[in-house]
Design an enzyme around this catalytic site. Structure first.
Site, PDB file in Angstrom:
ATOM      1  N   ASP A 143       0.850  -1.189   0.000  1.00  0.00           N
ATOM      2  CA  ASP A 143       0.000   0.000   0.000  1.00  0.00           C
ATOM      3  C   ASP A 143       0.892   1.247   0.000  1.00  0.00           C
ATOM      4  O   ASP A 143       1.909   1.273   0.687  1.00  0.00           O
ATOM      5  CB  ASP A 143      -0.905  -0.017   1.242  1.00  0.00           C
ATOM      6  CG  ASP A 143      -2.011   1.010   1.163  1.00  0.00           C
ATOM      7  OD1 ASP A 143      -1.705   2.220   1.242  1.00  0.00           O
ATOM      8  OD2 ASP A 143      -3.173   0.609   1.030  1.00  0.00           O
ATOM      9  N   ILE A 144       0.508   2.254  -0.772  1.00  0.00           N
ATOM     10  CA  ILE A 144       1.330   3.470  -0.837  1.00  0.00           C
ATOM     11  C   ILE A 144       1.167   4.353   0.395  1.00  0.00           C
ATOM     12  O   ILE A 144       1.937   5.283   0.600  1.00  0.00           O
ATOM     13  CB  ILE A 144       1.072   4.295  -2.120  1.00  0.00           C
ATOM     14  CG1 ILE A 144      -0.385   4.766  -2.184  1.00  0.00           C
ATOM     15  CG2 ILE A 144       1.446   3.510  -3.354  1.00  0.00           C
ATOM     16  CD1 ILE A 144      -0.648   5.787  -3.279  1.00  0.00           C
TER      17      ILE A 144
ATOM     18  N   ASN B  28     -13.296  -3.804   2.425  1.00  0.00           N
ATOM     19  CA  ASN B  28     -14.368  -2.822   2.528  1.00  0.00           C
ATOM     20  C   ASN B  28     -15.367  -3.040   1.390  1.00  0.00           C
ATOM     21  O   ASN B  28     -14.978  -3.315   0.259  1.00  0.00           O
ATOM     22  CB  ASN B  28     -13.805  -1.401   2.426  1.00  0.00           C
ATOM     23  CG  ASN B  28     -12.842  -1.091   3.547  1.00  0.00           C
ATOM     24  OD1 ASN B  28     -13.076  -1.455   4.689  1.00  0.00           O
ATOM     25  ND2 ASN B  28     -11.748  -0.426   3.226  1.00  0.00           N
TER      26      ASN B  28
ATOM     27  N   HIS C 241     -10.600  -5.899  -3.204  1.00  0.00           N
ATOM     28  CA  HIS C 241      -9.249  -6.048  -2.676  1.00  0.00           C
ATOM     29  C   HIS C 241      -9.309  -6.332  -1.182  1.00  0.00           C
ATOM     30  O   HIS C 241     -10.272  -5.979  -0.509  1.00  0.00           O
ATOM     31  CB  HIS C 241      -8.397  -4.802  -2.941  1.00  0.00           C
ATOM     32  CG  HIS C 241      -8.951  -3.526  -2.408  1.00  0.00           C
ATOM     33  ND1 HIS C 241     -10.036  -2.882  -2.977  1.00  0.00           N
ATOM     34  CD2 HIS C 241      -8.587  -2.763  -1.342  1.00  0.00           C
ATOM     35  CE1 HIS C 241     -10.292  -1.771  -2.299  1.00  0.00           C
ATOM     36  NE2 HIS C 241      -9.438  -1.681  -1.295  1.00  0.00           N
TER      37      HIS C 241
ATOM     38  N   GLU D 220     -13.114   2.579  -1.283  1.00  0.00           N
ATOM     39  CA  GLU D 220     -12.681   3.737  -2.058  1.00  0.00           C
ATOM     40  C   GLU D 220     -12.300   3.388  -3.488  1.00  0.00           C
ATOM     41  O   GLU D 220     -12.309   4.257  -4.354  1.00  0.00           O
ATOM     42  CB  GLU D 220     -11.501   4.421  -1.370  1.00  0.00           C
ATOM     43  CG  GLU D 220     -11.878   5.036  -0.033  1.00  0.00           C
ATOM     44  CD  GLU D 220     -10.709   5.690   0.673  1.00  0.00           C
ATOM     45  OE1 GLU D 220      -9.552   5.524   0.243  1.00  0.00           O
ATOM     46  OE2 GLU D 220     -10.962   6.371   1.683  1.00  0.00           O
ATOM     47  N   VAL D 221     -11.910   2.133  -3.738  1.00  0.00           N
ATOM     48  CA  VAL D 221     -11.522   1.712  -5.082  1.00  0.00           C
ATOM     49  C   VAL D 221     -12.523   0.652  -5.539  1.00  0.00           C
ATOM     50  O   VAL D 221     -12.737  -0.337  -4.848  1.00  0.00           O
ATOM     51  CB  VAL D 221     -10.081   1.143  -5.109  1.00  0.00           C
ATOM     52  CG1 VAL D 221      -9.715   0.663  -6.502  1.00  0.00           C
ATOM     53  CG2 VAL D 221      -9.077   2.191  -4.628  1.00  0.00           C
TER      54      VAL D 221
ATOM     55  N   HIS E  23      -7.015  -5.899   2.309  1.00  0.00           N
ATOM     56  CA  HIS E  23      -5.865  -5.309   2.986  1.00  0.00           C
ATOM     57  C   HIS E  23      -5.325  -6.365   3.944  1.00  0.00           C
ATOM     58  O   HIS E  23      -6.084  -6.965   4.707  1.00  0.00           O
ATOM     59  CB  HIS E  23      -6.283  -4.092   3.820  1.00  0.00           C
ATOM     60  CG  HIS E  23      -6.796  -2.945   3.027  1.00  0.00           C
ATOM     61  ND1 HIS E  23      -6.031  -1.830   2.754  1.00  0.00           N
ATOM     62  CD2 HIS E  23      -8.015  -2.729   2.460  1.00  0.00           C
ATOM     63  CE1 HIS E  23      -6.754  -0.977   2.060  1.00  0.00           C
ATOM     64  NE2 HIS E  23      -7.961  -1.499   1.868  1.00  0.00           N
TER      65      HIS E  23
END
Length: 126
Positions: free
Chosen positions: A39-40, A97, A110, A105-106, A112
């Site tokens: 993650d950035i 999420n 995905h 948000e995306v 995490h």
């Protein structure tokens, strides 16, 4: 900005662009089913995002539309990444999420993977 997590799939989302190689990422793992990268904006010493290679908006979409092979391959990839990062013995957290209330948000499913320190409460209280 939160997203609905429901189809249709948006081919311009950042994770679709990472999968196509249009945006660089710090790869951790890749196989035919999944791609994992750092993650950035890490929230823990280990914070990796694991995404399926298929076009799925969210867990709801993936669990309803993914093939048995895609689902099994993705879940195995999550376990492989956790083992490769040495997180099994001390422990780790998985988070996915879904939709606006879930904080998605995306618009690409995905997971995490967090670890590397005690992570505290599962959900913050308001």
């Amino acid at each position: 900005m939160p997203v609905s997590g429901l189809p249709p799939y948006d081919d311009t989302n950042i994770f679709a662009r990472i999968l196509r190689g249009e945006i660089p990422s710090k790869k951790v793992y890749e196989d035919e089913w999944a791609f994992a990268f750092h993650d950035i904006n890490p929230q823990a010493p280990a914070h990796v995002l694991i995404i399926p290679k298929g076009k799925y908006c969210s867990f709801a979409d993936f669990s309803a539309q993914g093939s048995d092979a895609e689902i099994a391959g993705f879940i195995r990839a999550v376990g492989i990444v956790a083992r490769q990062l040495g997180l099994e013995a001390p422990g780790y957290r998985l988070l996915a999420n879904m939709g606006e209330h879930g904080g998605q948000e995306v618009p690409h499913f995905h997971v995490h993977l967090f670890g590397g320190r005690p992570l505290g409460r599962m959900v913050a209280r308001d």
